[in-house]
Design a protein around this motif. Sequence first.
Motif, PDB file in Angstrom:
ATOM      1  N   ARG A   1       0.843  -1.212   0.000  1.00 14.47           N
ATOM      2  CA  ARG A   1       0.000   0.000   0.000  1.00 14.47           C
ATOM      3  C   ARG A   1       0.874   1.257   0.000  1.00 14.47           C
ATOM      4  O   ARG A   1       0.586   2.248   0.669  1.00 14.47           O
ATOM      5  CB  ARG A   1      -0.963   0.017   1.191  1.00 14.47           C
ATOM      6  CG  ARG A   1      -1.907  -1.174   1.252  1.00 14.47           C
ATOM      7  CD  ARG A   1      -2.835  -1.240   0.038  1.00 14.47           C
ATOM      8  NE  ARG A   1      -3.811  -2.300   0.164  1.00 14.47           N
ATOM      9  CZ  ARG A   1      -3.688  -3.521  -0.376  1.00 14.47           C
ATOM     10  NH1 ARG A   1      -2.601  -3.827  -1.085  1.00 14.47           N
ATOM     11  NH2 ARG A   1      -4.619  -4.419  -0.218  1.00 14.47           N
ATOM     12  N   ASP A   2       1.938   1.226  -0.789  1.00 10.90           N
ATOM     13  CA  ASP A   2       2.844   2.367  -0.871  1.00 10.90           C
ATOM     14  C   ASP A   2       2.171   3.561  -1.535  1.00 10.90           C
ATOM     15  O   ASP A   2       1.413   3.411  -2.495  1.00 10.90           O
ATOM     16  CB  ASP A   2       4.087   1.994  -1.682  1.00 10.90           C
ATOM     17  CG  ASP A   2       4.969   0.994  -0.970  1.00 10.90           C
ATOM     18  OD1 ASP A   2       5.315   1.251   0.198  1.00 10.90           O
ATOM     19  OD2 ASP A   2       5.308  -0.044  -1.574  1.00 10.90           O
ATOM     20  N   ILE A   3       2.461   4.726  -1.022  1.00 13.25           N
ATOM     21  CA  ILE A   3       2.070   5.986  -1.652  1.00 13.25           C
ATOM     22  C   ILE A   3       3.375   6.689  -2.030  1.00 13.25           C
ATOM     23  O   ILE A   3       4.177   7.039  -1.169  1.00 13.25           O
ATOM     24  CB  ILE A   3       1.210   6.843  -0.717  1.00 13.25           C
ATOM     25  CG1 ILE A   3      -0.078   6.090  -0.371  1.00 13.25           C
ATOM     26  CG2 ILE A   3       0.895   8.196  -1.370  1.00 13.25           C
ATOM     27  CD1 ILE A   3      -0.944   6.785   0.656  1.00 13.25           C
TER      28      ILE A   3
ATOM     29  N   PRO B   1     -13.442   0.297   7.448  1.00 10.52           N
ATOM     30  CA  PRO B   1     -12.568   1.475   7.404  1.00 10.52           C
ATOM     31  C   PRO B   1     -12.292   1.894   5.968  1.00 10.52           C
ATOM     32  O   PRO B   1     -12.406   1.109   5.030  1.00 10.52           O
ATOM     33  CB  PRO B   1     -11.303   0.995   8.113  1.00 10.52           C
ATOM     34  CG  PRO B   1     -11.346  -0.487   8.040  1.00 10.52           C
ATOM     35  CD  PRO B   1     -12.788  -0.873   8.046  1.00 10.52           C
ATOM     36  N   ALA B   2     -11.888   3.159   5.829  1.00 14.56           N
ATOM     37  CA  ALA B   2     -11.772   3.758   4.503  1.00 14.56           C
ATOM     38  C   ALA B   2     -10.831   2.975   3.587  1.00 14.56           C
ATOM     39  O   ALA B   2     -11.135   2.777   2.402  1.00 14.56           O
ATOM     40  CB  ALA B   2     -11.308   5.206   4.633  1.00 14.56           C
ATOM     41  N   GLN B   3      -9.688   2.535   4.090  1.00 19.69           N
ATOM     42  CA  GLN B   3      -8.758   1.826   3.219  1.00 19.69           C
ATOM     43  C   GLN B   3      -9.371   0.546   2.685  1.00 19.69           C
ATOM     44  O   GLN B   3      -9.208   0.203   1.512  1.00 19.69           O
ATOM     45  CB  GLN B   3      -7.456   1.512   3.956  1.00 19.69           C
ATOM     46  CG  GLN B   3      -6.446   0.781   3.073  1.00 19.69           C
ATOM     47  CD  GLN B   3      -5.094   0.612   3.739  1.00 19.69           C
ATOM     48  OE1 GLN B   3      -4.613   1.507   4.417  1.00 19.69           O
ATOM     49  NE2 GLN B   3      -4.476  -0.546   3.551  1.00 19.69           N
ATOM     50  N   GLN B   4     -10.114  -0.169   3.537  1.00 18.94           N
ATOM     51  CA  GLN B   4     -10.751  -1.401   3.086  1.00 18.94           C
ATOM     52  C   GLN B   4     -11.779  -1.116   2.001  1.00 18.94           C
ATOM     53  O   GLN B   4     -11.887  -1.860   1.018  1.00 18.94           O
ATOM     54  CB  GLN B   4     -11.413  -2.120   4.261  1.00 18.94           C
ATOM     55  CG  GLN B   4     -12.025  -3.453   3.896  1.00 18.94           C
ATOM     56  CD  GLN B   4     -12.705  -4.108   5.080  1.00 18.94           C
ATOM     57  OE1 GLN B   4     -13.916  -4.054   5.231  1.00 18.94           O
ATOM     58  NE2 GLN B   4     -11.904  -4.738   5.935  1.00 18.94           N
ATOM     59  N   VAL B   5     -12.538  -0.047   2.149  1.00 16.62           N
ATOM     60  CA  VAL B   5     -13.541   0.302   1.143  1.00 16.62           C
ATOM     61  C   VAL B   5     -12.871   0.646  -0.179  1.00 16.62           C
ATOM     62  O   VAL B   5     -13.315   0.217  -1.253  1.00 16.62           O
ATOM     63  CB  VAL B   5     -14.416   1.477   1.632  1.00 16.62           C
ATOM     64  CG1 VAL B   5     -15.363   1.939   0.541  1.00 16.62           C
ATOM     65  CG2 VAL B   5     -15.202   1.060   2.873  1.00 16.62           C
ATOM     66  N   PHE B   6     -11.777   1.417  -0.119  1.00 13.53           N
ATOM     67  CA  PHE B   6     -11.076   1.766  -1.349  1.00 13.53           C
ATOM     68  C   PHE B   6     -10.502   0.521  -2.015  1.00 13.53           C
ATOM     69  O   PHE B   6     -10.465   0.426  -3.251  1.00 13.53           O
ATOM     70  CB  PHE B   6      -9.969   2.789  -1.074  1.00 13.53           C
ATOM     71  CG  PHE B   6      -9.414   3.413  -2.315  1.00 13.53           C
ATOM     72  CD1 PHE B   6     -10.164   4.297  -3.071  1.00 13.53           C
ATOM     73  CD2 PHE B   6      -8.123   3.105  -2.734  1.00 13.53           C
ATOM     74  CE1 PHE B   6      -9.653   4.858  -4.236  1.00 13.53           C
ATOM     75  CE2 PHE B   6      -7.602   3.665  -3.890  1.00 13.53           C
ATOM     76  CZ  PHE B   6      -8.372   4.545  -4.638  1.00 13.53           C
ATOM     77  N   GLU B   7     -10.079  -0.440  -1.217  1.00 15.54           N
ATOM     78  CA  GLU B   7      -9.602  -1.702  -1.769  1.00 15.54           C
ATOM     79  C   GLU B   7     -10.708  -2.414  -2.551  1.00 15.54           C
ATOM     80  O   GLU B   7     -10.462  -2.973  -3.625  1.00 15.54           O
ATOM     81  CB  GLU B   7      -9.090  -2.609  -0.646  1.00 15.54           C
ATOM     82  CG  GLU B   7      -7.776  -2.150  -0.037  1.00 15.54           C
ATOM     83  CD  GLU B   7      -7.417  -2.913   1.221  1.00 15.54           C
ATOM     84  OE1 GLU B   7      -8.232  -3.741   1.684  1.00 15.54           O
ATOM     85  OE2 GLU B   7      -6.311  -2.671   1.753  1.00 15.54           O
TER      86      GLU B   7
ATOM     87  N   GLY C   1      -6.367  -2.838 -11.159  1.00 17.24           N
ATOM     88  CA  GLY C   1      -6.719  -2.756  -9.749  1.00 17.24           C
ATOM     89  C   GLY C   1      -5.682  -2.083  -8.880  1.00 17.24           C
ATOM     90  O   GLY C   1      -5.982  -1.647  -7.773  1.00 17.24           O
ATOM     91  N   SER C   2      -4.457  -2.004  -9.374  1.00 20.29           N
ATOM     92  CA  SER C   2      -3.386  -1.317  -8.649  1.00 20.29           C
ATOM     93  C   SER C   2      -2.441  -0.705  -9.672  1.00 20.29           C
ATOM     94  O   SER C   2      -2.468  -1.053 -10.855  1.00 20.29           O
ATOM     95  CB  SER C   2      -2.630  -2.284  -7.733  1.00 20.29           C
ATOM     96  OG  SER C   2      -2.018  -3.312  -8.483  1.00 20.29           O
ATOM     97  N   LEU C   3      -1.614   0.210  -9.205  1.00 16.48           N
ATOM     98  CA  LEU C   3      -0.622   0.846 -10.065  1.00 16.48           C
ATOM     99  C   LEU C   3       0.726   0.195  -9.777  1.00 16.48           C
ATOM    100  O   LEU C   3       1.408   0.533  -8.814  1.00 16.48           O
ATOM    101  CB  LEU C   3      -0.583   2.354  -9.806  1.00 16.48           C
ATOM    102  CG  LEU C   3      -1.918   3.079 -10.055  1.00 16.48           C
ATOM    103  CD1 LEU C   3      -1.796   4.559  -9.712  1.00 16.48           C
ATOM    104  CD2 LEU C   3      -2.380   2.902 -11.499  1.00 16.48           C
TER     105      LEU C   3
END
Length: 465
Positions: free
Chosen positions: A18-20, A358-364, A381-383
């Motif tokens: 989950r790197d930004i 939680p928000a991260q789970q929803v975004f997932e 689904g991911s970058l």
Amino acid sequence: MSSIVIKNAAIVTMNAQRDIVEGELWIRDGVIAAIRPGNAQAENPAAPERFPQQDLPIEPSFRADQVIDARGRLIIPGIIQGHIHLCQTLFRGQADDLELLDWLKLRIWPLEGAHDAESLYTSARLGIGEMFRCGTTAIIDMATVHHTESVFQAIVDSGMRALSGKCMMDWGQDVPATLMEKREASIRESVDLLEKWHGKGDGRLRYAFAPRFAVSCSEELLLEVGDQARRHGVMIHTHASENRGEIALVQEERKMRNVSYFDHLGMADENLILAHCIWLDEDELDLIERRRIKVAHCPSCNLKLGSGIAPIPEMRRRNIAVSIGADGAPCNNNLDPFTEMRTAALIQKALHGPTAMPAQQVFELATLGGAAVMGMADRIGSLEVGKRADLAMIDLHKLHCAPLEGADVYAQLVYQARGSDVVLTMVDGQIVYEEGKLTTIDETTLLRDASQAINRVARRAGIVR
């Protein structure tokens, strides 16, 4: 060879860590070729930094054809809508304040049956254009019974990534004659469409068999669908356990509940996508988990039709693949995935407390979850380097997001952001929306066509407006 570099970006990768990443994202021929932290010079793509994995080979002479400055903006994976009816976008505002079966029988089925090829093409473009404006890059769509090629053509013409199929209906009370099919004809047309369209649009369009739901499909049709899907190696997309009345009809006719019935027919496996799944018993949850069935969660639709709230936290506890979808425009009434994410989070908190969803789970669920449900987790689904360049750029410098300092990025995306905050959408490395303008759809013509089409279709359906 075409190439794009997006520089000065905050890249929400959704990789395993989950790197930004603050830096650059390189795209070559529709594929993510490199992600690099810092402000490496665009003219030197062979800079030594490697993050978070080895880049694809890039020659020292390689140059970007286009440079996009994303300073102050987020780059996110394209949103994946797990359940959509492009054929219904034209019916927005035509079927409000009804429960599911009345909504279908009194409004939606007559309208769908009144579609012509042109109105269906317009409806599909209308939905796609709205979703592009909101950062959606891939959809799981169910077309209507007739003129399916119009939907496919709209998908290919626009550049959307889609899993879609012809709706199948050969059974049931109150199904209008305009939608009722013969089983043999329904199967034959579905297979013909699969053979003609599967893989079109440079692979962006994939076919899925789409029997509407058990209430409108004979057992013989469903058995044949399962056989054909296995034979052709494609998915099945249908509805299940959305409404108590629907479940009662299935139990009365088939003597089983929805998921158990699909399992009885041999359809229940990792290639089955079930939309809604609100009213499940423990045995059905066990079946979904054990058979690795995939689920499309449609929170706003389920609230608006008064259908209920799906047990998503329990599904995630069981590691069931779940996506989020807006469903059709007339049961929502918008296709904004940010609205769906926010709603998906809030309704569970009302039942299970503030720490649920939680928000991260929803975004997932809206990104990685959608990719898993589509069967494309290795491509979207991911970058990440090697995946397709499906992404959106978000500008959160708005009053409804301020202040940004110290805020969690996932909370910003799920609780604060809106579809209108999207400033760029890209599918397969092609920009389909940028700074207020669709690039593959003429909005002025589309709005005119939509007005003409709904008037024509409503008159044909005999609906007084």
